[in-house]
Design a protein around this motif. Structure first.
Motif, short mmCIF file in Angstrom:
data_model
loop_
_atom_site.label_atom_id
_atom_site.label_comp_id
_atom_site.label_asym_id
_atom_site.label_seq_id
_atom_site.Cartn_x
_atom_site.Cartn_y
_atom_site.Cartn_z
N GLY A 2 15.10 -11.03 1.84
CA GLY A 2 16.22 -10.80 3.13
C GLY A 2 15.35 -10.61 4.50
N GLU A 3 15.42 -9.45 5.08
CA GLU A 3 14.55 -8.99 6.24
C GLU A 3 13.35 -8.19 5.87
N ALA A 4 13.20 -7.83 4.80
CA ALA A 4 12.12 -7.03 4.28
C ALA A 4 10.89 -7.31 4.25
N GLN A 5 9.95 -6.79 3.95
CA GLN A 5 8.65 -6.92 3.83
C GLN A 5 7.95 -6.62 2.50
N LEU A 6 7.20 -7.60 1.67
CA LEU A 6 6.60 -7.37 0.65
C LEU A 6 4.94 -7.49 0.86
N ARG A 7 4.43 -6.38 0.54
CA ARG A 7 2.88 -6.40 0.79
C ARG A 7 2.15 -5.69 -0.37
N THR A 8 0.74 -5.99 -0.46
CA THR A 8 -0.28 -5.30 -1.18
C THR A 8 -1.12 -4.39 -0.37
N ALA A 9 -0.74 -2.92 -0.34
CA ALA A 9 -0.93 -1.88 0.50
C ALA A 9 -2.46 -1.50 0.40
N ASP A 10 -2.87 -0.53 1.37
CA ASP A 10 -4.18 -0.01 1.32
C ASP A 10 -4.39 0.51 -0.29
N ASN A 11 -5.67 0.51 -0.68
CA ASN A 11 -5.98 0.98 -1.81
C ASN A 11 -5.88 2.55 -1.98
N VAL A 12 -5.44 2.84 -3.21
CA VAL A 12 -5.34 4.20 -3.67
C VAL A 12 -6.58 4.48 -4.59
N GLN A 55 -13.99 5.57 -11.73
CA GLN A 55 -13.12 5.70 -10.51
C GLN A 55 -12.90 4.21 -9.93
N TRP A 56 -11.49 4.03 -9.74
CA TRP A 56 -10.96 2.69 -9.53
C TRP A 56 -10.20 2.53 -8.14
N GLN A 57 -10.40 1.57 -7.49
CA GLN A 57 -9.41 1.12 -6.38
C GLN A 57 -8.29 0.37 -6.71
N ILE A 58 -6.99 0.78 -6.56
CA ILE A 58 -5.94 0.13 -6.98
C ILE A 58 -5.09 -0.03 -5.88
N ARG A 59 -4.65 -1.45 -5.49
CA ARG A 59 -3.80 -1.79 -4.65
C ARG A 59 -2.11 -1.57 -5.18
N PRO A 60 -1.65 -0.61 -4.31
CA PRO A 60 0.08 -0.72 -4.62
C PRO A 60 0.71 -1.96 -4.27
N ILE A 61 1.81 -2.41 -4.77
CA ILE A 61 2.67 -3.52 -4.04
C ILE A 61 3.91 -2.62 -3.65
N GLU A 62 4.23 -2.99 -2.42
CA GLU A 62 5.20 -2.25 -1.60
C GLU A 62 6.29 -3.06 -1.06
N PHE A 63 7.51 -2.87 -1.43
CA PHE A 63 8.62 -3.45 -0.73
C PHE A 63 9.17 -2.45 0.32
N GLU A 64 9.27 -2.90 1.67
CA GLU A 64 9.38 -2.01 2.69
C GLU A 64 10.58 -2.63 3.34
N GLY A 65 11.78 -1.78 3.53
CA GLY A 65 13.16 -2.16 3.91
C GLY A 65 13.12 -1.35 5.39
N ARG A 108 -6.84 -6.91 -5.33
CA ARG A 108 -6.99 -8.33 -4.50
C ARG A 108 -7.83 -7.78 -3.54
N PRO A 109 -8.59 -8.79 -3.19
CA PRO A 109 -9.75 -8.45 -2.48
C PRO A 109 -9.22 -7.93 -0.77
N GLN A 110 -8.24 -8.34 -0.46
CA GLN A 110 -7.53 -7.84 0.75
C GLN A 110 -6.11 -7.57 0.82
N ALA A 111 -5.63 -6.85 1.70
CA ALA A 111 -4.30 -6.53 1.66
C ALA A 111 -3.60 -7.74 2.07
N GLN A 112 -2.30 -8.01 1.81
CA GLN A 112 -1.34 -9.12 1.97
C GLN A 112 0.04 -8.62 2.27
N SER A 113 0.52 -9.49 3.31
CA SER A 113 2.01 -9.05 3.59
C SER A 113 2.69 -10.25 4.08
N LEU A 114 3.99 -10.48 3.28
CA LEU A 114 4.86 -11.42 3.56
C LEU A 114 6.23 -11.31 3.57
#
Length: 246
Positions: free
Chosen positions: A75-85, A102-112, A157-163
């Motif tokens: 809809g009008e929301a965003q989905l992104r792979t956010a900054d690593n934790v 020690q691992w760098q892990i990307r969250p997947i975020e749905f932001e409304g 993923r190598p870089q954060a992504q947002s769509l």
């Protein structure tokens, strides 16, 4: 007669103004309620979609599926792979801790709206807002008095992504599995875990439920097997690459 006519006109104007004001108030309030209901339903739909996403990723690290794809309506929301934790695991043997990973892990975020989010992070799913959050699906850690299986779901993923846009497809591929630590001889005395990121407090709550003791001073959560050595300890990292396509 003139005064009576003026009085009737004033009465008409007052009644008309009251009607218009009432309609405006109801319209504004009703639209606000409809908007709130729409936003809540959108977030509930996202939560169900992330439950499917979690199951699909679990198919890879639990059942050996090579890849999975999950469709999410935005809809009008965003989905992104956010900054690593950052997730760090250390094991104590012979009185001292050694880092096993020690691992760098990307969250997947749905932001409304209003910064309300559904987040997939290292196997767990969280629902957050500006005031805090809650865990709605547990990460895959199995711990009891004699055994510990620490599964790290390394979405990356190598870089954060947002769509944004109507619908997106989250593609995940299982690239590798690494057994970072394996002890079956009761050598492990303690395990400690640190998660650095915006949901650290939610991770601490989860780890405490699993029997860890979390120290606010040093940000580590420690598991000691109930005071005795832990019979078996496995720390397993799954490397999962994600992309988001429209």
């Amino acid at each position: 007669m003139t005064e009576r006519g003026v009085s009737e006109v004033l009465s008409f104007v007052l009644v008309f103004t009251l009607i218009i004001a009432s309609i405006t108030l109801i319209s504004v309030g009703g639209l606000g309620s409809l908007q709130d209901a729409r936003n809540a339903e959108q977030l509930n739909n996202a939560e169900r979609a992330f439950d499917i996403l979690s199951d699909n990723i679990a198919d890879m690290y639990q059942r050996g599926a090579p890849s999975r794809a999950t469709e999410i309506s935005l809809g009008e929301a965003q989905l992104r792979t956010a900054d690593n934790v950052t997730m760090t695991v250390e094991v104590q043997e012979g009185g001292s801790y050694s880092r096993v990973g020690q691992w760098q892990i990307r969250p997947i975020e749905f932001e409304g709206e209003e910064d309300r989010k559904i987040v997939y992070e290292a196997g767990g799913v969280y629902r957050t807002n500006r005031d805090g959050g809650l865990r709605i699906r547990d990460p895959p850690l199995l711990v009891n008095d004699n055994h510990a299986l620490i599964t790290i779901v390394g979405v990356n993923r190598p870089q954060a992504q947002s769509l944004g846009g109507s619908t997106v497809l989250v593609r995940a591929n299982h690239r590798d599995t690494d057994i970072a630590y394996n002890d079956t001889d009761s050598n492990a005395e303690k395990i400690r875990i640190n998660v650095t990121g915006p949901r650290s407090d939610l991770w601490e709550t989860y780890l405490e439920e699993k029997g860890f003791t979390c120290n606010s001073g040093d940000d580590w959560c420690v598991y000691d097997g109930g005071g005795s050595d832990i019979n078996r300890v496995y720390v397993v990292y799954h490397d999962i690459r994600v992309t988001i396509d429209q």
